[in-house]
Design a protein around this motif. Structure first.
Motif, mmCIF file in Angstrom:
data_model
loop_
_atom_site.group_PDB
_atom_site.id
_atom_site.type_symbol
_atom_site.label_atom_id
_atom_site.label_comp_id
_atom_site.label_asym_id
_atom_site.label_seq_id
_atom_site.Cartn_x
_atom_site.Cartn_y
_atom_site.Cartn_z
ATOM 1 N N ASN A 1 -27.674 -148.204 -65.204
ATOM 2 C CA ASN A 1 -28.909 -148.639 -64.541
ATOM 3 C C ASN A 1 -28.618 -149.747 -63.523
ATOM 4 O O ASN A 1 -27.467 -150.135 -63.306
ATOM 5 N N VAL A 2 -29.665 -150.276 -62.934
ATOM 6 C CA VAL A 2 -29.490 -151.234 -61.831
ATOM 7 C C VAL A 2 -28.873 -152.553 -62.289
ATOM 8 O O VAL A 2 -28.348 -153.314 -61.471
ATOM 9 N N THR A 3 -28.922 -152.824 -63.603
ATOM 10 C CA THR A 3 -28.326 -154.058 -64.118
ATOM 11 C C THR A 3 -26.895 -153.835 -64.586
ATOM 12 O O THR A 3 -26.273 -154.759 -65.124
ATOM 13 N N GLY A 4 -26.381 -152.610 -64.397
ATOM 14 C CA GLY A 4 -25.021 -152.306 -64.811
ATOM 15 C C GLY A 4 -24.886 -151.927 -66.273
ATOM 16 O O GLY A 4 -23.763 -151.796 -66.780
ATOM 17 N N GLN A 5 -26.003 -151.719 -66.958
ATOM 18 C CA GLN A 5 -25.975 -151.356 -68.375
ATOM 19 C C GLN A 5 -26.065 -149.842 -68.546
ATOM 20 O O GLN A 5 -26.653 -149.145 -67.715
ATOM 21 N N THR A 6 -25.494 -149.346 -69.623
ATOM 22 C CA THR A 6 -25.583 -147.921 -69.937
ATOM 23 C C THR A 6 -26.953 -147.603 -70.519
ATOM 24 O O THR A 6 -27.398 -148.256 -71.478
ATOM 25 N N ALA A 7 -27.628 -146.637 -69.947
ATOM 26 C CA ALA A 7 -28.954 -146.232 -70.410
ATOM 27 C C ALA A 7 -29.012 -144.713 -70.508
ATOM 28 O O ALA A 7 -28.128 -144.008 -70.010
ATOM 29 N N TYR A 8 -30.050 -144.230 -71.155
ATOM 30 C CA TYR A 8 -30.252 -142.786 -71.314
ATOM 31 C C TYR A 8 -31.665 -142.436 -70.870
ATOM 32 O O TYR A 8 -32.622 -143.130 -71.205
#
Length: 232
Positions: free
Chosen positions: A76-83
């Motif tokens: 995502n835009v914060t650099g975190q892994t999302a689903y």
């Protein structure tokens, strides 16, 4: 056959050393993030009941189904892994699914975060324990909303199915003579959300005879109950 005292001591020491060399096998501790599984292809189907109480009008009840599928992981835009959480809707079992919306979810350190309609909510906090509280609106612009975790590890029945290990999250549970506000969710290990309820009732206060009788003036109630789940 006789043994000297020193020989006996040596035998005891050797046996102790041999016993200490035996391997000890322990079962791994299950991770609590299993209450919020994020695996591509995991899906849940819910029966949803909505009751609407318009002011000075007959109640309206709607029943439909929601299917939620965990999509592929992305950054995502914060650099975190999302689903992505791909959501579908239909009125009955016999109808085809229609695209409804796309939400998302992620696990960040000890937090399970769902993004619904552009707003982030901290749905769960780990490790789970009774009485654990946190601000569910920590990452959105809403006012502070303290969630509380209850009934950790307890069974919970939805429709005809018993889930042996669940946790309940209460976001609001207020009831007075004039109103009722309730928001709560139940999660099962390895399954995720199995039950959700949102209630907003305003009770009658227009005459002394109706006050305190829980006579609904207007409001709404929505309940999600899991029907089935699996992996596509």
């Amino acid at each position: 056959m006789s043994y000297s005292w020193s020989s006996c001591i040596l035998i005891v020491i050797c046996l102790a050393l041999l016993s200490g060399c035996e391997s000890v096998t322990t079962e791994p501790t299950p991770s609590d993030d299993a209450y919020f599984p994020l695996e591509t292809g995991h899906y849940s189907i819910y029966n949803v009941q909505e009751d609407q109480y318009p002011r000075q009008a007959a109640p309206i009840q709607r029943n439909y189904q929601i299917k939620e599928v965990v999509g592929a992981a992305y950054t995502n835009v914060t650099g975190q892994t999302a689903y992505r959480l791909i959501r579908y809707r239909r009125a009955t079992d016999s109808q085809p699914w229609q695209a409804d919306s796309v939400w998302s979810a992620r696990l960040v350190t000890n937090e399970a975060i769902r993004t619904e309609n552009g707003q982030d909510f901290v749905s769960l906090l780990f490790p789970v324990s009774n009485g654990l509280t946190w601000n569910g609106n920590r990452y959105n612009t809403g006012e502070q909303n303290d969630y509380e975790l209850r009934n950790a590890g307890q069974p919970f029945r939805v429709l005809e199915k018993l889930f042996n290990e669940t946790v309940t999250v209460v976001a609001q549970d207020d009831s007075t003579l004039v109103s009722q506000e309730k928001r709560m969710a139940v999660y099962a290990r390895e399954v995720g959300l199995i039950y959700k309820e949102r209630t907003h009732y305003q009770f009658c206060t227009s005459s002394p005879g109706c006050i305190g009788k829980n006579q609904i003036d207007y409001g709404s109630r929505q309940v999600y109950r899991i029907q089935t789940y699996g992996k596509e």
